[in-house]
Design a protein around this motif. Structure first.
Motif, PDB file in Angstrom:
ATOM      1  N   VAL A 191       0.869  -1.175   0.000  1.00  0.00           N
ATOM      2  CA  VAL A 191       0.000   0.000   0.000  1.00  0.00           C
ATOM      3  C   VAL A 191       0.906   1.224   0.000  1.00  0.00           C
ATOM      4  O   VAL A 191       1.724   1.393   0.916  1.00  0.00           O
ATOM      5  CB  VAL A 191      -0.937   0.023   1.232  1.00  0.00           C
ATOM      6  N   LEU A 192       0.779   2.056  -1.006  1.00  0.00           N
ATOM      7  CA  LEU A 192       1.545   3.297  -1.096  1.00  0.00           C
ATOM      8  C   LEU A 192       0.601   4.446  -0.739  1.00  0.00           C
ATOM      9  O   LEU A 192      -0.406   4.650  -1.415  1.00  0.00           O
ATOM     10  CB  LEU A 192       2.103   3.491  -2.508  1.00  0.00           C
ATOM     11  N   VAL A 193       0.927   5.168   0.305  1.00  0.00           N
ATOM     12  CA  VAL A 193       0.097   6.290   0.748  1.00  0.00           C
ATOM     13  C   VAL A 193       0.866   7.565   0.426  1.00  0.00           C
ATOM     14  O   VAL A 193       1.931   7.821   0.991  1.00  0.00           O
ATOM     15  CB  VAL A 193      -0.211   6.215   2.261  1.00  0.00           C
ATOM     16  N   HIS A 194       0.332   8.337  -0.492  1.00  0.00           N
ATOM     17  CA  HIS A 194       0.989   9.567  -0.951  1.00  0.00           C
ATOM     18  C   HIS A 194       0.477  10.770  -0.163  1.00  0.00           C
ATOM     19  O   HIS A 194      -0.729  10.917   0.040  1.00  0.00           O
ATOM     20  CB  HIS A 194       0.705   9.760  -2.441  1.00  0.00           C
ATOM     21  N   ALA A 195       1.391  11.608   0.277  1.00  0.00           N
ATOM     22  CA  ALA A 195       1.057  12.889   0.922  1.00  0.00           C
ATOM     23  C   ALA A 195       0.149  12.715   2.134  1.00  0.00           C
ATOM     24  O   ALA A 195      -0.983  13.203   2.157  1.00  0.00           O
ATOM     25  CB  ALA A 195       0.450  13.863  -0.080  1.00  0.00           C
ATOM     26  N   VAL A 196       0.666  12.051   3.147  1.00  0.00           N
ATOM     27  CA  VAL A 196      -0.069  11.870   4.403  1.00  0.00           C
ATOM     28  C   VAL A 196      -0.438  13.229   4.995  1.00  0.00           C
ATOM     29  O   VAL A 196      -1.483  13.381   5.599  1.00  0.00           O
ATOM     30  CB  VAL A 196       0.776  11.046   5.401  1.00  0.00           C
ATOM     31  N   ASN A 197       0.430  14.204   4.804  1.00  0.00           N
ATOM     32  CA  ASN A 197       0.224  15.551   5.333  1.00  0.00           C
ATOM     33  C   ASN A 197       0.188  16.530   4.154  1.00  0.00           C
ATOM     34  O   ASN A 197       1.171  17.206   3.867  1.00  0.00           O
ATOM     35  CB  ASN A 197       1.367  15.888   6.306  1.00  0.00           C
ATOM     36  N   PRO A 198      -0.948  16.615   3.443  1.00  0.00           N
ATOM     37  CA  PRO A 198      -0.994  17.465   2.249  1.00  0.00           C
ATOM     38  C   PRO A 198      -0.737  18.942   2.537  1.00  0.00           C
ATOM     39  O   PRO A 198      -0.129  19.631   1.725  1.00  0.00           O
ATOM     40  CB  PRO A 198      -2.394  17.231   1.680  1.00  0.00           C
ATOM     41  N   HIS A 199      -1.164  19.428   3.698  1.00  0.00           N
ATOM     42  CA  HIS A 199      -0.904  20.831   4.046  1.00  0.00           C
ATOM     43  C   HIS A 199       0.601  21.063   4.198  1.00  0.00           C
ATOM     44  O   HIS A 199       1.145  22.027   3.667  1.00  0.00           O
ATOM     45  CB  HIS A 199      -1.641  21.203   5.338  1.00  0.00           C
ATOM     46  N   GLY A 200       1.248  20.167   4.931  1.00  0.00           N
ATOM     47  CA  GLY A 200       2.695  20.290   5.100  1.00  0.00           C
ATOM     48  C   GLY A 200       3.431  20.147   3.782  1.00  0.00           C
ATOM     49  O   GLY A 200       4.416  20.845   3.525  1.00  0.00           O
ATOM     50  N   PHE A 201       2.944  19.256   2.919  1.00  0.00           N
ATOM     51  CA  PHE A 201       3.534  19.068   1.597  1.00  0.00           C
ATOM     52  C   PHE A 201       3.435  20.377   0.808  1.00  0.00           C
ATOM     53  O   PHE A 201       4.418  20.861   0.257  1.00  0.00           O
ATOM     54  CB  PHE A 201       2.799  17.941   0.893  1.00  0.00           C
ATOM     55  N   HIS A 202       2.250  20.945   0.778  1.00  0.00           N
ATOM     56  CA  HIS A 202       2.022  22.187   0.031  1.00  0.00           C
ATOM     57  C   HIS A 202       2.871  23.344   0.563  1.00  0.00           C
ATOM     58  O   HIS A 202       3.419  24.123  -0.216  1.00  0.00           O
ATOM     59  CB  HIS A 202       0.537  22.549   0.083  1.00  0.00           C
ATOM     60  N   CYS A 203       2.976  23.435   1.888  1.00  0.00           N
ATOM     61  CA  CYS A 203       3.668  24.568   2.517  1.00  0.00           C
ATOM     62  C   CYS A 203       5.137  24.286   2.831  1.00  0.00           C
ATOM     63  O   CYS A 203       5.839  25.174   3.306  1.00  0.00           O
ATOM     64  CB  CYS A 203       2.944  24.962   3.801  1.00  0.00           C
ATOM     65  N   GLY A 204       5.588  23.040   2.607  1.00  0.00           N
ATOM     66  CA  GLY A 204       6.973  22.701   2.919  1.00  0.00           C
ATOM     67  C   GLY A 204       7.249  22.725   4.411  1.00  0.00           C
ATOM     68  O   GLY A 204       8.321  23.129   4.846  1.00  0.00           O
TER      69      GLY A 204
END
Length: 79
Positions: free
Chosen positions: A42-55
């Motif tokens: 199971v590959l889970v992409h971007a568990v934290n999308p807010h953190g991903f977007h904001c770095g």
């Protein structure tokens, strides 16, 4: 096997690259894929999308998903 990317937003690009490389490798050589040996991945992409977007390490509530854990007592109180 579970592989998660983007728990800390600043690391999300590397984790995503690993996931894409695995998918490409398995598509190019299905016999090498874990599923050929009975292993589910199971590959889970971007568990934290807010953190991903904001770095950032934190989500939109300021919680570090990899550090802010419940203690055993707090977890037991949930049941």
């Amino acid at each position: 096997l579970v592989h998660m990317s983007g728990t800390h937003g600043v690391e999300a690009h590397a984790g995503s690259a690993v996931q894409l490389a695995l998918l490409k490798r398995w598509a190019d050589a299905p016999a090498d894929a874990p599923s050929s040996r009975g292993v589910r991945v199971v590959l889970v992409h971007a568990v934290n999308p807010h953190g991903f977007h904001c770095g950032r390490r934190w989500n939109e509530q300021g919680v570090d998903l990899n550090r802010n854990l419940l203690s055993e007592r707090e977890f037991a109180a949930l049941s």
